[in-house]
Design a protein around this motif. Sequence first.
Motif, PDB file in Angstrom:
ATOM      1  N   THR A  55     -17.661  51.005   6.761  1.00 43.65           N
ATOM      2  CA  THR A  55     -18.771  51.914   6.487  1.00 43.65           C
ATOM      3  C   THR A  55     -18.259  53.333   6.242  1.00 43.65           C
ATOM      4  O   THR A  55     -18.717  54.018   5.325  1.00 43.65           O
ATOM      5  N   GLN A  56     -17.294  53.781   7.040  1.00 39.70           N
ATOM      6  CA  GLN A  56     -16.704  55.112   6.838  1.00 39.70           C
ATOM      7  C   GLN A  56     -16.056  55.230   5.461  1.00 39.70           C
ATOM      8  O   GLN A  56     -16.174  56.269   4.806  1.00 39.70           O
ATOM      9  N   ALA A  57     -15.369  54.184   5.031  1.00 38.22           N
ATOM     10  CA  ALA A  57     -14.719  54.205   3.717  1.00 38.22           C
ATOM     11  C   ALA A  57     -15.753  54.343   2.602  1.00 38.22           C
ATOM     12  O   ALA A  57     -15.561  55.120   1.661  1.00 38.22           O
ATOM     13  N   LEU A  58     -16.851  53.592   2.707  1.00 37.37           N
ATOM     14  CA  LEU A  58     -17.905  53.706   1.693  1.00 37.37           C
ATOM     15  C   LEU A  58     -18.422  55.140   1.616  1.00 37.37           C
ATOM     16  O   LEU A  58     -18.527  55.716   0.531  1.00 37.37           O
ATOM     17  N   LEU A  59     -18.747  55.710   2.765  1.00 32.94           N
ATOM     18  CA  LEU A  59     -19.360  57.038   2.794  1.00 32.94           C
ATOM     19  C   LEU A  59     -18.393  58.157   2.423  1.00 32.94           C
ATOM     20  O   LEU A  59     -18.814  59.208   1.936  1.00 32.94           O
ATOM     21  N   ALA A  60     -17.095  57.954   2.612  1.00 28.67           N
ATOM     22  CA  ALA A  60     -16.104  58.984   2.292  1.00 28.67           C
ATOM     23  C   ALA A  60     -15.648  58.939   0.832  1.00 28.67           C
ATOM     24  O   ALA A  60     -15.163  59.940   0.305  1.00 28.67           O
ATOM     25  N   ALA A  61     -15.804  57.798   0.173  1.00 30.69           N
ATOM     26  CA  ALA A  61     -15.290  57.632  -1.195  1.00 30.69           C
ATOM     27  C   ALA A  61     -15.991  58.577  -2.167  1.00 30.69           C
ATOM     28  O   ALA A  61     -17.192  58.796  -2.084  1.00 30.69           O
ATOM     29  N   LYS A 119     -10.659  58.718  -2.007  1.00 28.15           N
ATOM     30  CA  LYS A 119     -11.120  60.072  -1.689  1.00 28.15           C
ATOM     31  C   LYS A 119     -10.127  61.011  -2.351  1.00 28.15           C
ATOM     32  O   LYS A 119      -8.933  60.983  -2.019  1.00 28.15           O
ATOM     33  N   ALA A 120     -10.593  61.823  -3.298  1.00 24.03           N
ATOM     34  CA  ALA A 120      -9.740  62.735  -4.054  1.00 24.03           C
ATOM     35  C   ALA A 120      -8.553  61.965  -4.625  1.00 24.03           C
ATOM     36  O   ALA A 120      -8.733  60.902  -5.185  1.00 24.03           O
ATOM     37  N   LYS A 121      -7.348  62.484  -4.446  1.00 23.39           N
ATOM     38  CA  LYS A 121      -6.158  61.811  -4.981  1.00 23.39           C
ATOM     39  C   LYS A 121      -5.330  61.183  -3.874  1.00 23.39           C
ATOM     40  O   LYS A 121      -4.152  60.894  -4.050  1.00 23.39           O
ATOM     41  N   MET A 122      -5.957  60.965  -2.724  1.00 25.90           N
ATOM     42  CA  MET A 122      -5.252  60.362  -1.592  1.00 25.90           C
ATOM     43  C   MET A 122      -5.098  58.857  -1.818  1.00 25.90           C
ATOM     44  O   MET A 122      -5.639  58.306  -2.763  1.00 25.90           O
ATOM     45  N   LYS A 150     -15.481  41.966  -2.169  1.00 22.93           N
ATOM     46  CA  LYS A 150     -15.076  41.546  -0.822  1.00 22.93           C
ATOM     47  C   LYS A 150     -13.900  42.404  -0.345  1.00 22.93           C
ATOM     48  O   LYS A 150     -12.895  42.554  -1.035  1.00 22.93           O
ATOM     49  N   LEU A 151     -14.025  42.952   0.858  1.00 25.77           N
ATOM     50  CA  LEU A 151     -13.011  43.823   1.438  1.00 25.77           C
ATOM     51  C   LEU A 151     -11.716  43.061   1.717  1.00 25.77           C
ATOM     52  O   LEU A 151     -11.737  41.977   2.295  1.00 25.77           O
ATOM     53  N   THR A 152     -10.568  43.662   1.321  1.00 29.59           N
ATOM     54  CA  THR A 152      -9.264  43.062   1.605  1.00 29.59           C
ATOM     55  C   THR A 152      -8.348  44.002   2.376  1.00 29.59           C
ATOM     56  O   THR A 152      -7.429  43.550   3.059  1.00 29.59           O
ATOM     57  N   GLU A 153      -8.599  45.309   2.260  1.00 31.81           N
ATOM     58  CA  GLU A 153      -7.676  46.277   2.848  1.00 31.81           C
ATOM     59  C   GLU A 153      -8.426  47.546   3.244  1.00 31.81           C
ATOM     60  O   GLU A 153      -9.314  47.996   2.533  1.00 31.81           O
ATOM     61  N   LEU A 154      -8.055  48.108   4.398  1.00 28.10           N
ATOM     62  CA  LEU A 154      -8.616  49.383   4.868  1.00 28.10           C
ATOM     63  C   LEU A 154      -7.470  50.330   5.196  1.00 28.10           C
ATOM     64  O   LEU A 154      -6.549  49.953   5.938  1.00 28.10           O
ATOM     65  N   ASN A 155      -7.515  51.527   4.644  1.00 27.06           N
ATOM     66  CA  ASN A 155      -6.498  52.546   4.910  1.00 27.06           C
ATOM     67  C   ASN A 155      -5.077  52.010   4.735  1.00 27.06           C
ATOM     68  O   ASN A 155      -4.191  52.273   5.545  1.00 27.06           O
TER      69      ASN A 155
END
Length: 145
Positions: free
Chosen positions: A112-118, A132-135, A39-44
């Motif tokens: 959705t962007q987070a899923l595809l970028a991970a 994404k990488a070491k970010m 379950k999502l709790t945090e974005l960026n």
Amino acid sequence: MKRLYSYVALLFVAIMLFSCKSTTPPAQGSADITGKTWKLTELNGKPITLHNPKSNPYFSLNMTDMRYSGHGGCNGVGGTFEIKPEVMRIKFNQGMSTMIACEDLETERLFTQALLAADNYSVNGNTLSLNKAKMAPLAKFVLQE
């Protein structure tokens, strides 16, 4: 005869060594993330805010058919994924989504962007981070019970 006993003893030891399972615990943070709902709790780096708390985005990974499925808060999402758990690498492939309009479309779009970028993940207890990488983490999830 003494030589025969030596061979039998050596064979017995070899069989015991090869039949024993390793009792070494898995590496720290290498918990299996498949077959569970996250379950999502945090974005960026920011906690998510929802118009309807019952519409919390989530996803799960099915190893049988190598597909992910979930809900963006309003629309269903899904597709295929690739995972290398030994090095904590993951790739979500572009999949499908339903197209229902709702109030939380921005959260859904970022989810959705987070899923595809991970491209990798980390686990700390019941918290999963997609990175994404070491970010800084793109998204954080908690194990849904």
